[in-house]
Design an enzyme around this catalytic site. Structure first.
Site, PDB file in Angstrom:
ATOM      1  N   GLU A 177       0.815  -1.212   0.000  1.00 25.63           N
ATOM      2  CA  GLU A 177       0.000   0.000   0.000  1.00 25.63           C
ATOM      3  C   GLU A 177       0.852   1.267   0.000  1.00 25.63           C
ATOM      4  OE1 GLU A 177      -3.671  -0.326   2.540  1.00 25.63           O
ATOM      5  OE2 GLU A 177      -2.564  -2.037   3.338  1.00 25.63           O
ATOM      6  N   SER A 184      -6.544  -2.391   1.640  1.00 25.50           N
ATOM      7  CA  SER A 184      -6.862  -1.759   0.356  1.00 25.50           C
ATOM      8  C   SER A 184      -7.408  -2.745  -0.678  1.00 25.50           C
ATOM      9  CB  SER A 184      -5.632  -1.032  -0.217  1.00 25.50           C
ATOM     10  OG  SER A 184      -5.299   0.076   0.581  1.00 25.50           O
ATOM     11  N   TYR A 186      -9.601   3.286  -5.413  1.00 27.63           N
ATOM     12  CA  TYR A 186      -8.598   4.297  -5.702  1.00 27.63           C
ATOM     13  C   TYR A 186      -8.515   4.766  -7.154  1.00 27.63           C
ATOM     14  CZ  TYR A 186      -6.993   2.805  -1.112  1.00 27.63           C
ATOM     15  OH  TYR A 186      -6.932   2.484   0.216  1.00 27.63           O
ATOM     16  N   ARG A 192     -11.099   2.986  11.621  1.00 30.43           N
ATOM     17  CA  ARG A 192     -12.299   2.830  10.790  1.00 30.43           C
ATOM     18  C   ARG A 192     -12.729   1.377  10.798  1.00 30.43           C
ATOM     19  NH1 ARG A 192     -10.761   3.138   5.419  1.00 30.43           N
ATOM     20  NH2 ARG A 192     -11.566   1.044   5.076  1.00 30.43           N
ATOM     21  N   ASP A 194     -15.222  -1.511   9.153  1.00 27.25           N
ATOM     22  CA  ASP A 194     -16.005  -1.856   7.967  1.00 27.25           C
ATOM     23  C   ASP A 194     -16.941  -3.009   8.282  1.00 27.25           C
ATOM     24  OD1 ASP A 194     -14.469   0.039   6.652  1.00 27.25           O
ATOM     25  OD2 ASP A 194     -13.073  -1.435   5.828  1.00 27.25           O
ATOM     26  N   GLU A 226     -13.698  -5.888   9.035  1.00 22.92           N
ATOM     27  CA  GLU A 226     -12.328  -5.646   9.480  1.00 22.92           C
ATOM     28  C   GLU A 226     -12.231  -4.275  10.109  1.00 22.92           C
ATOM     29  OE1 GLU A 226      -9.541  -4.390   6.106  1.00 22.92           O
ATOM     30  OE2 GLU A 226     -10.961  -5.698   5.088  1.00 22.92           O
ATOM     31  N   ASN A 246      -9.487  -0.943  10.455  1.00 18.81           N
ATOM     32  CA  ASN A 246      -8.265  -0.288   9.978  1.00 18.81           C
ATOM     33  C   ASN A 246      -7.768   0.680  11.036  1.00 18.81           C
ATOM     34  OD1 ASN A 246      -8.207  -0.985   6.829  1.00 18.81           O
ATOM     35  ND2 ASN A 246     -10.323  -0.613   7.451  1.00 18.81           N
ATOM     36  N   GLY A 275      -7.031   5.399   5.317  1.00 19.14           N
ATOM     37  CA  GLY A 275      -6.536   6.312   4.297  1.00 19.14           C
ATOM     38  C   GLY A 275      -6.916   7.757   4.583  1.00 19.14           C
TER      39      GLY A 275
END
Length: 307
Positions: free
Chosen positions: A17, A149, A215, A254, A256, A269, A271, A275
């Site tokens: 990443e 990602s 992205y 964050r 998800d 998951e 994070n 990002g």
């Protein structure tokens, strides 16, 4: 902003990443400098972390995504150097970097997460793909257990597809997570200083929310407010905070999650270094409650003042 001293924005690194991390780091650096913080970009792939001492760094804003930055390694070095840093500590970062172990912990604590199995690289040649597929409902998502990602992810609904997806994921990791397919919708919730920000609904015309959808394409829709009733919004936010606290996370992150075919939320998951690019989701959620990107960056950095 003298209270912060000299701030190193850690970005880049050697993970898959790297490019995303460099974009996050550049955005964070610009925001800090615009607000008078003495900050500079530091790429651990180009200079050793020990140089932070000779550079007289007072604190670090971690914008490293993936292995080497989001898995506790950098956090451990910074702890030894006595440099306060943003985000979660060593244990929480190491745990959440492993999707399989995070799911196991959530499951053990009674938090909802889809049925799954972990396949190691040594098992690839002997795994019974047909039996595994049947056990997990006939359609699955395959993920490298230690990547982010959406790198190396693939879906499968036949034994042959599963074998291919496992081999692809094995290019990035020695552990592959095979998870029961969730039909959506998908939500992501940022947690800042122990509080959940507004949920974001993620919609993509892709088969799933892959790297290109995140992205590269302009077809993905990020809906915030997330088209939920007040009760549903509270349920999503409460689950995100519970998942965040369960693994010992701190500062910001964050979570998800997706709904299954029965409309039940299932954790995917967490994070610990989300990002912070132009397309990133945490700044989008913060904007909904009147927090600008520069203010968000400053709030995240401020969590290091008590460290």
């Amino acid at each position: 902003m003298k209270q912060f001293g000299k701030v190193a924005v850690l970005a880049g690194g050697n993970s898959a990443e790297r490019e995303v991390s460099l974009r996050s780091g550049a955005a964070v650096l610009q925001a800090l400098c615009e607000q008078g913080v003495d900050a500079f970009l530091f790429d651990p792939a180009e200079q050793p972390l020990l140089e932070l001492v000779s550079l007289n760094v007072n604190r670090a804003f971690i914008a490293l995504h993936g292995r080497g930055g989001e898995d506790g390694q950098v956090q451990a070095v910074l702890e030894v150097l006595g440099i306060p840093y943003t985000g979660s500590g060593i244990l929480a970062c190491a745990l959440t970097m492993d999707k399989s172990k995070t799911k196991a912990l959530w499951h053990g604590m009674g938090l909802p997460t889809a049925a799954a199995a972990t396949i190691t690289a040594s098992e690839l040649s002997t795994v019974d793909c047909a039996a595994l597929l049947a056990r997990l409902g006939g359609k699955v998502m395959v993920k490298p257990a230690h990547e982010g990602s959406s790198i190396g992810m693939g879906m499968a609904h036949t034994a042959d597809e599963l074998a291919v997806a496992l081999k692809e994921a094995a290019r990035f990791d020695g552990d592959m997570l095979v998870e029961t397919w969730l039909s959506g919708p998908e939500y992501t919730v940022a947690v800042l200083a122990g509080e959940a920000l507004p949920a974001i609904k993620v919609q993509t015309p892709h088969a799933f929310y892959d790297y290109a959808a995140k992205y590269q394409d302009n077809t993905t829709q990020y809906i915030c407010p997330a088209e939920l009733s007040d009760e549903q919004e509270k349920q999503v936010r409460d689950l995100a905070v519970a998942a965040f606290k369960a693994v010992g996370c701190e500062g910001w992150g964050r979570v998800d999650m997706m709904m299954n075919s029965n409309g039940q939320l299932q954790l995917l998951e967490l994070n610990t270094v989300p990002g912070m690019t132009a397309k990133s989701l945490v700044p989008m959620a913060a904007k909904q409650v009147g927090i600008s990107f520069p203010a968000l960056v400053l709030q995240i950095l401020a969590t290091t003042l008590d460290a």
